[in-house]
Design a protein around this motif. Structure first.
Motif, mmCIF file in Angstrom:
data_model
loop_
_atom_site.group_PDB
_atom_site.id
_atom_site.type_symbol
_atom_site.label_atom_id
_atom_site.label_comp_id
_atom_site.label_asym_id
_atom_site.label_seq_id
_atom_site.Cartn_x
_atom_site.Cartn_y
_atom_site.Cartn_z
ATOM 1 N N GLN A 107 7.811 43.558 53.895
ATOM 2 C CA GLN A 107 8.521 42.549 53.690
ATOM 3 C C GLN A 107 7.481 41.426 53.262
ATOM 4 O O GLN A 107 7.785 40.587 52.411
ATOM 5 C CB GLN A 107 9.495 42.097 54.923
ATOM 6 N N GLY A 160 6.536 42.133 49.915
ATOM 7 C CA GLY A 160 7.439 42.114 48.802
ATOM 8 C C GLY A 160 7.640 43.495 47.932
ATOM 9 O O GLY A 160 7.898 43.490 46.887
ATOM 10 N N ILE A 180 16.165 42.286 49.577
ATOM 11 C CA ILE A 180 15.358 41.082 50.102
ATOM 12 C C ILE A 180 13.821 41.639 50.339
ATOM 13 O O ILE A 180 13.076 40.999 50.181
ATOM 14 C CB ILE A 180 16.064 40.847 51.522
ATOM 15 N N SER A 185 12.222 43.078 48.240
ATOM 16 C CA SER A 185 11.423 42.867 47.029
ATOM 17 C C SER A 185 10.743 41.272 46.667
ATOM 18 O O SER A 185 10.052 41.143 45.956
ATOM 19 C CB SER A 185 12.261 43.130 45.732
ATOM 20 N N GLN A 186 11.075 40.361 47.954
ATOM 21 C CA GLN A 186 10.724 39.351 48.001
ATOM 22 C C GLN A 186 9.789 39.167 48.862
ATOM 23 O O GLN A 186 9.826 39.112 50.131
ATOM 24 C CB GLN A 186 12.047 38.185 48.336
ATOM 25 N N PRO A 187 8.560 38.732 48.467
ATOM 26 C CA PRO A 187 7.519 38.374 49.506
ATOM 27 C C PRO A 187 7.515 37.119 50.345
ATOM 28 O O PRO A 187 8.075 36.165 49.825
ATOM 29 C CB PRO A 187 6.108 38.314 48.453
ATOM 30 N N LEU A 188 7.559 37.342 51.588
ATOM 31 C CA LEU A 188 8.065 36.252 52.469
ATOM 32 C C LEU A 188 6.835 36.100 53.719
ATOM 33 O O LEU A 188 6.346 37.225 54.278
ATOM 34 C CB LEU A 188 9.237 36.577 53.258
ATOM 35 N N HIS A 197 12.700 28.073 51.176
ATOM 36 C CA HIS A 197 13.774 28.769 51.239
ATOM 37 C C HIS A 197 13.562 29.748 52.599
ATOM 38 O O HIS A 197 13.226 30.868 52.653
ATOM 39 C CB HIS A 197 13.723 30.064 50.097
ATOM 40 N N TYR A 236 14.727 31.755 55.740
ATOM 41 C CA TYR A 236 15.656 32.961 56.228
ATOM 42 C C TYR A 236 15.731 33.414 57.552
ATOM 43 O O TYR A 236 14.503 33.070 58.140
ATOM 44 C CB TYR A 236 15.024 34.406 55.340
ATOM 45 N N ASP A 243 20.855 32.424 55.014
ATOM 46 C CA ASP A 243 20.018 31.360 54.734
ATOM 47 C C ASP A 243 21.017 30.299 54.897
ATOM 48 O O ASP A 243 22.129 30.249 55.352
ATOM 49 C CB ASP A 243 19.291 31.548 53.199
#
Length: 207
Positions: free
Chosen positions: A36, A39, A66, A68-71, A98, A100, A122
């Motif tokens: 995560q 991503g 989700i 695939s999104q670097p967080l 953004h 989460y 979100d």
């Protein structure tokens, strides 16, 4: 948004014939957090040849979800169920661009991840407030309960089922403890006093 930890209650709903090693489950949740952060869903291990992936209880594309999104993860906590061969991970992201709050279950077959289900909340979801969730969740004490003080899986599951059912049936009796505090989204019902209560009502049909 129903408090995402409610998703963890599903860990008690399925019993597995063979138990899993706690060390293996911890390695898998560590891999989830790394995937995560980067991503990179393909880096999550160990994956079964076929994986059932859900977001918001609907079948989704694992590589476009989700993960695939670097967080930047500000807080996380994982539960490891060696009996059901399952894990639950709560992820809190307070990034102002953004934020989460994510809850992810993983279930294992023959030591490999076979099912992944994520609830991604979100802005606009019920009681969503990532900074509030971060504040309160990071202050909760989740130290292991001494073994001689633990309830059985059956007792815990019955209490969890009652709590979940309450949102659609107000006649359900939930065995609240005293004192008791609930964290729903970013809202906390307790103040740290001996009089804290959890029987303060719930909205209808939130899930």
């Amino acid at each position: 948004m129903l408090r995402l930890a409610l998703s963890a209650l599903g860990l008690f709903a399925v019993q597995a014939a063979a138990q899993c090693a706690r060390e293996d489950l911890i390695a898998a949740t560590d891999s989830l957090l790394a995937a995560q952060t980067a991503g990179t869903p393909d880096s999550l291990v160990p994956m079964a040849d076929t994986v059932n992936y859900l977001e918001a209880f609907k079948t989704a594309d694992f590589k476009a979800g989700i993960l695939s999104q670097p967080l930047k993860i500000d807080f996380n906590r994982s539960l490891h169920d060696t009996t059901a061969c399952a894990t639950y991970t709560e992820i809190i992201v307070t990034d102002r661009t953004h934020p989460y709050v994510i809850g992810t279950q993983m279930r294992f077959v023959d030591g490999k991840i076979a099912n992944i289900s994520s609830l991604v909340t979100d802005q606009g979801d019920w009681l969503f407030n990532a900074t509030g969730t971060f504040y309160w969740a990071s202050r909760e004490n989740w130290d292991p309960i001494p073994e001689d003080q633990r309830d059985s899986r059956e007792v815990i599951q019955a209490a969890a089922d009652a709590y979940a059912d309450l949102f659609n049936d107000k006649s359900v009796t939930v065995p609240w403890g005293h004192p008791c505090a609930r964290l729903e989204g970013g809202a906390y019902t307790g103040s740290g006093s001996a009089n804290d209560r959890c029987d303060v009502g719930v909205p209808n049909g939130k899930s």
